[in-house]
Design a protein around this motif. Structure first.
Motif, short mmCIF file in Angstrom:
data_model
loop_
_atom_site.label_atom_id
_atom_site.label_comp_id
_atom_site.label_asym_id
_atom_site.label_seq_id
_atom_site.Cartn_x
_atom_site.Cartn_y
_atom_site.Cartn_z
N VAL A 106 -11.41 -9.35 -1.77
CA VAL A 106 -10.51 -8.31 -1.30
C VAL A 106 -9.53 -8.92 -0.30
O VAL A 106 -9.91 -9.75 0.52
CB VAL A 106 -11.27 -7.10 -0.70
CG1 VAL A 106 -12.05 -7.48 0.55
CG2 VAL A 106 -10.33 -5.94 -0.41
N TRP A 108 -6.24 -7.90 2.41
CA TRP A 108 -5.55 -6.84 3.13
C TRP A 108 -4.73 -7.48 4.24
O TRP A 108 -4.99 -8.60 4.65
CB TRP A 108 -6.51 -5.78 3.67
CG TRP A 108 -7.42 -6.20 4.78
CD1 TRP A 108 -7.21 -6.00 6.12
CD2 TRP A 108 -8.69 -6.86 4.69
NE1 TRP A 108 -8.27 -6.49 6.85
CE2 TRP A 108 -9.19 -7.03 5.99
CE3 TRP A 108 -9.46 -7.32 3.62
CZ2 TRP A 108 -10.41 -7.64 6.27
CZ3 TRP A 108 -10.66 -7.93 3.89
CH2 TRP A 108 -11.13 -8.08 5.19
N TRP A 109 -3.74 -6.75 4.69
CA TRP A 109 -2.87 -7.24 5.76
C TRP A 109 -3.44 -6.87 7.11
O TRP A 109 -4.02 -5.79 7.26
CB TRP A 109 -1.46 -6.65 5.60
CG TRP A 109 -0.81 -7.10 4.33
CD1 TRP A 109 -0.60 -6.35 3.21
CD2 TRP A 109 -0.30 -8.40 4.05
NE1 TRP A 109 0.01 -7.11 2.24
CE2 TRP A 109 0.21 -8.38 2.73
CE3 TRP A 109 -0.22 -9.59 4.77
CZ2 TRP A 109 0.78 -9.48 2.13
CZ3 TRP A 109 0.35 -10.70 4.17
CH2 TRP A 109 0.85 -10.64 2.86
N SER A 121 -14.46 -5.94 6.50
CA SER A 121 -14.35 -6.51 5.15
C SER A 121 -15.18 -5.72 4.15
O SER A 121 -14.77 -5.52 3.02
CB SER A 121 -14.75 -7.99 5.16
OG SER A 121 -16.14 -8.18 5.31
N ARG A 124 -13.27 -2.55 3.32
CA ARG A 124 -12.14 -2.83 2.42
C ARG A 124 -12.63 -3.13 1.00
O ARG A 124 -12.01 -2.70 0.03
CB ARG A 124 -11.32 -4.01 2.94
CG ARG A 124 -10.75 -3.82 4.33
CD ARG A 124 -9.54 -2.93 4.34
NE ARG A 124 -9.02 -2.83 5.70
CZ ARG A 124 -7.76 -2.61 5.99
NH1 ARG A 124 -6.86 -2.46 5.04
NH2 ARG A 124 -7.37 -2.51 7.25
N LEU A 128 -11.63 -1.00 -2.36
CA LEU A 128 -11.13 -1.60 -3.60
C LEU A 128 -11.98 -1.19 -4.79
O LEU A 128 -11.46 -0.83 -5.84
CB LEU A 128 -11.08 -3.13 -3.46
CG LEU A 128 -10.60 -3.90 -4.67
CD1 LEU A 128 -9.14 -3.57 -5.00
CD2 LEU A 128 -10.76 -5.40 -4.44
N CYS A 134 -4.89 -1.02 -3.71
CA CYS A 134 -4.03 -0.12 -2.95
C CYS A 134 -3.50 -0.91 -1.75
O CYS A 134 -3.96 -2.03 -1.50
CB CYS A 134 -4.81 1.12 -2.51
SG CYS A 134 -6.19 0.79 -1.39
N GLU A 136 -4.18 -0.88 1.27
CA GLU A 136 -5.21 -1.20 2.26
C GLU A 136 -6.26 -2.17 1.75
O GLU A 136 -7.03 -2.72 2.54
CB GLU A 136 -5.92 0.08 2.74
CG GLU A 136 -5.03 1.01 3.53
CD GLU A 136 -4.11 1.84 2.63
OE1 GLU A 136 -4.48 2.12 1.48
OE2 GLU A 136 -3.01 2.18 3.09
N ALA A 137 -6.33 -2.39 0.43
CA ALA A 137 -7.35 -3.27 -0.17
C ALA A 137 -6.87 -3.66 -1.56
O ALA A 137 -6.82 -2.81 -2.45
CB ALA A 137 -8.69 -2.55 -0.25
N PHE A 138 -6.52 -4.92 -1.72
CA PHE A 138 -5.95 -5.35 -3.01
C PHE A 138 -6.50 -6.71 -3.40
O PHE A 138 -7.41 -7.23 -2.75
CB PHE A 138 -4.42 -5.34 -2.96
CG PHE A 138 -3.81 -6.06 -1.79
CD1 PHE A 138 -3.42 -7.39 -1.89
CD2 PHE A 138 -3.61 -5.41 -0.57
CE1 PHE A 138 -2.85 -8.05 -0.82
CE2 PHE A 138 -3.03 -6.06 0.50
CZ PHE A 138 -2.66 -7.40 0.38
N TYR A 144 0.32 -6.08 -2.60
CA TYR A 144 1.15 -5.10 -1.90
C TYR A 144 1.88 -5.80 -0.77
O TYR A 144 1.34 -6.72 -0.16
CB TYR A 144 0.28 -3.97 -1.36
CG TYR A 144 -0.21 -3.05 -2.46
CD1 TYR A 144 0.51 -1.90 -2.77
CD2 TYR A 144 -1.32 -3.36 -3.21
CE1 TYR A 144 0.09 -1.07 -3.80
CE2 TYR A 144 -1.74 -2.55 -4.25
CZ TYR A 144 -1.02 -1.41 -4.54
OH TYR A 144 -1.43 -0.59 -5.56
N SER A 150 2.33 -7.10 10.30
CA SER A 150 1.21 -7.92 9.77
C SER A 150 1.50 -9.41 9.87
O SER A 150 2.62 -9.83 10.08
CB SER A 150 0.99 -7.57 8.29
OG SER A 150 0.57 -6.24 8.18
#
Length: 151
Positions: A106, A108-109, A121, A124, A128, A134, A136-138, A144, A150
């Motif tokens: 996963v 995320w920024w 973690s 997140r 996912l 998304c 928040e979790a990619f 994204y 960030s």
């Protein structure tokens, strides 16, 4: 962050190929362009991994492989993962890691200077798993853009 269930305990002979290269991979990451920080293995105890209870069935923290790091950009991380000697390890992961159908990575920024926690973690990763990629979790397949504050 990436997480996996190893095929055996790190002390078992079948895991020697992985265990023998962990320090090399960590040193390679730390010397790679864009590397910022990583959670060192000594900072992760079996108790810390309990936040993943229920994600793995059976839950056996002694065979969980856990890695979390911060990079300046996804491109820097992608280069380390897929274009360095780390790619050899990735191609051989079936030798050491159990097959698993849930997300194991996963992204995320985070805000500049922030260091994420193991609990964050886990949150997140579950996000996912439950919702797919998304902001928040990619993952590497569906990225994204970074928010303005960030890393």
């Amino acid at each position: 962050m990436n997480i996996a269930q190893m095929s055996g305990k790190p002390s078992e002979p079948a895991m020697a190929g992985l265990v023998s290269r962990i320090e090399e991979m960590n040193a390679l990451a730390e010397s790679s362009p864009g590397f910022v920080w990583r959670l060192r293995g000594a900072q992760v105890g079996l108790e810390d991994l309990k936040v993943f209870e229920g994600y793995f069935n059976p839950f056996e923290p002694e065979v969980i492989f856990y890695n979390m790091s911060v990079w300046e950009s996804v491109e820097h991380l992608r280069h380390y993962v897929f274009k360095s000697a780390h790619a050899q390890m990735l191609r051989a992961k079936e030798q050491w890691m159990a097959r698993f159908d849930k997300p194991q990575l996963v992204l995320w920024w985070i805000a500049m200077g922030e260091k994420p926690s193991i609990a964050e973690s886990a949150r997140r990763l579950r996000l996912l798993e439950e919702n797919g990629p998304c902001p928040e979790a990619f993952n590497f397949r569906q990225l994204y853009p970074a928010p303005l504050d960030s890393a």
